[in-house]
Write a protein that holds these residues in place. Sequence first.
Motif, short mmCIF file in Angstrom:
data_model
loop_
_atom_site.label_atom_id
_atom_site.label_comp_id
_atom_site.label_asym_id
_atom_site.label_seq_id
_atom_site.Cartn_x
_atom_site.Cartn_y
_atom_site.Cartn_z
N UNK A 15 34.15 18.81 19.47
CA UNK A 15 34.71 17.66 18.77
C UNK A 15 35.40 18.11 17.49
N UNK A 16 34.73 18.92 16.71
CA UNK A 16 35.28 19.38 15.42
C UNK A 16 36.58 20.15 15.63
N UNK A 17 36.55 21.11 16.55
CA UNK A 17 37.74 21.96 16.72
C UNK A 17 38.86 21.23 17.44
N UNK A 18 38.52 20.33 18.37
CA UNK A 18 39.57 19.54 19.02
C UNK A 18 40.32 18.68 18.01
N UNK A 19 39.56 18.03 17.12
CA UNK A 19 40.20 17.22 16.08
C UNK A 19 41.00 18.08 15.11
#
Length: 147
Positions: A15-19
């Motif tokens: 989630x963090x890296x996708x965002x």
Amino acid sequence: MRTIGNIIWFLCGGLIMGLTWWLVGMIAFLTIIGIPWGRACFVIGDFSFFPFGREAITRSELDQYDVGTGVLGVLGNILWLLIAGIWLAIGHLLLAIVCFLLIIAIPFGIQHLKLAGLALAPIGKTIIDSQYARAIREEAVQFPDTD
């Protein structure tokens, strides 16, 4: 199994890296000249959310007639590396270290390392289904180029 892996991955840094990839993509789109990189950021961002069952391969693996990225692709990758690639790679590396420290999340750490490598030079790469990638590699082994 792929679905379970993707759900756990999503919570272990996906989630963090996708965002983060999407944020960099939006910034690239604002510059107009960065639109090709921005488009790649959104594709890789989607890949960062749920990577299991897909993989990044070079376009030359996909098309035997592809001669690679060429000089402009290499220059584009260098420019990308200096502006955004290094920061995205560092983010993936930090999350990989956390996953390795948790021991049970080592497979997720390995996936973060793969994404860190992709973050350094995304030009000339494409994201495809893992089964399709495996079939392409098997075909290349069975029928080597005789030129």
